[in-house]
Design a protein around this motif. Structure first.
Motif, PDB file in Angstrom:
ATOM      1  N   ALA A 289       2.129   9.510  -5.750  1.00  0.00           N
ATOM      2  CA  ALA A 289       2.595  10.821  -5.327  1.00  0.00           C
ATOM      3  C   ALA A 289       3.761  11.299  -6.173  1.00  0.00           C
ATOM      4  N   ILE A 290       4.681  10.419  -6.497  1.00  0.00           N
ATOM      5  CA  ILE A 290       5.849  10.786  -7.287  1.00  0.00           C
ATOM      6  C   ILE A 290       5.454  11.054  -8.737  1.00  0.00           C
ATOM      7  N   ARG A 291       4.589  10.219  -9.281  1.00  0.00           N
ATOM      8  CA  ARG A 291       4.132  10.450 -10.666  1.00  0.00           C
ATOM      9  C   ARG A 291       3.358  11.767 -10.785  1.00  0.00           C
ATOM     10  N   ALA A 292       2.712  12.203  -9.697  1.00  0.00           N
ATOM     11  CA  ALA A 292       1.961  13.461  -9.699  1.00  0.00           C
ATOM     12  C   ALA A 292       2.808  14.648  -9.252  1.00  0.00           C
ATOM     13  N   ALA A 293       4.080  14.428  -8.957  1.00  0.00           N
ATOM     14  CA  ALA A 293       4.957  15.497  -8.482  1.00  0.00           C
ATOM     15  C   ALA A 293       5.096  16.594  -9.543  1.00  0.00           C
ATOM     16  N   GLU A 294       5.542  17.731  -9.076  1.00  0.00           N
ATOM     17  CA  GLU A 294       5.756  18.869  -9.966  1.00  0.00           C
ATOM     18  C   GLU A 294       7.226  19.288  -9.895  1.00  0.00           C
ATOM     19  N   ILE A 295       7.864  19.363 -11.051  1.00  0.00           N
ATOM     20  CA  ILE A 295       9.228  19.909 -11.108  1.00  0.00           C
ATOM     21  C   ILE A 295       9.081  21.411 -11.237  1.00  0.00           C
ATOM     22  N   LEU A 296       9.716  22.137 -10.333  1.00  0.00           N
ATOM     23  CA  LEU A 296       9.571  23.602 -10.265  1.00  0.00           C
ATOM     24  C   LEU A 296      10.578  24.322 -11.148  1.00  0.00           C
TER      25      LEU A 296
ATOM     26  N   GLY B 141       0.818  -1.203   0.000  1.00  0.00           N
ATOM     27  CA  GLY B 141       0.000   0.000   0.000  1.00  0.00           C
ATOM     28  C   GLY B 141       0.856   1.259   0.000  1.00  0.00           C
ATOM     29  N   THR B 142       1.931   1.240   0.770  1.00  0.00           N
ATOM     30  CA  THR B 142       2.841   2.381   0.826  1.00  0.00           C
ATOM     31  C   THR B 142       3.491   2.608  -0.527  1.00  0.00           C
ATOM     32  N   LEU B 143       3.927   1.536  -1.181  1.00  0.00           N
ATOM     33  CA  LEU B 143       4.550   1.674  -2.503  1.00  0.00           C
ATOM     34  C   LEU B 143       3.581   2.246  -3.524  1.00  0.00           C
ATOM     35  N   ALA B 144       2.331   1.809  -3.487  1.00  0.00           N
ATOM     36  CA  ALA B 144       1.326   2.338  -4.411  1.00  0.00           C
ATOM     37  C   ALA B 144       1.101   3.824  -4.147  1.00  0.00           C
ATOM     38  N   LEU B 145       1.015   4.212  -2.878  1.00  0.00           N
ATOM     39  CA  LEU B 145       0.853   5.606  -2.509  1.00  0.00           C
ATOM     40  C   LEU B 145       2.027   6.440  -3.012  1.00  0.00           C
TER      41      LEU B 145
END
Length: 171
Positions: A164-171, A156-160
């Protein structure tokens, strides 16, 4: 959200935004304990999940000026992604390098390491994009003891984390 060292920001609640070194922003849920570690003179963000999940998520970032050439920062990102998945390292598996968003790259791999008689699984992600003429990348590593790998809470943690990482934003 609490302020970290040297202008870093870390989140500590549900839906709280985590920003690191002005390069990446992503979200983590309640209960993840943030801290700043130092490795080889560099600040590393570390996040510890609440029990019963184990392991630790670490994050480092980089901005790299492009080499001369027609592709510039894009070529640097491709090179970083390919090196990140460690094509010649037999400890790494499940390698992926693919487009990420409109202008970025995502690289993933899983690595098994043995140290002091303990075997650990390392789930690795790199997300990067060109920003201000440079290759900007965030590199995540989630390490957990092999005895926990495959445990329901860790799955579950890995899926989360993957979401989260795939939805991250590079600034």
């Amino acid at each position: 959200m609490t302020g970290g060292q040297d202008g870093h920001s870390v989140g500590n609640g549900a839906g709280h935004s985590v920003e690191w070194e002005g390069v990446v922003r992503f979200r983590l849920p309640d209960g993840w304990r943030p801290e700043v570690e130092e490795h080889e003179g560099h600040a590393v963000a570390a996040f510890h999940p609440p029990a019963p999940a184990g392991g630790v998520l670490r994050l480092v970032t980089d901005r790299v000026a492009p080499k001369d050439g027609p592709d510039g920062a894009v070529a640097v990102l491709r090179e970083m992604a390919l090196r990140f998945v460690r094509p010649d390292d037999q400890r790494a598996s499940d390698r992926i390098v693919e487009p990420w968003g409109d202008d970025g790259v995502l690289a993933q791999a899983v690595m098994m390491t043995e140290e002091d008689g303990h075997t650990d699984a390392h789930y690795l992600w790199l997300v990067g994009a060109e920003r201000d003429g440079k290759a900007a990348a965030a590199m995540f590593s989630y390490r957990l003891p092999m005895v926990m790998d495959g445990d329901e809470s860790c799955a579950g943690t890995l899926a989360l984390l993957d979401g989260a990482i795939r939805a991250a934003e590079i600034l």
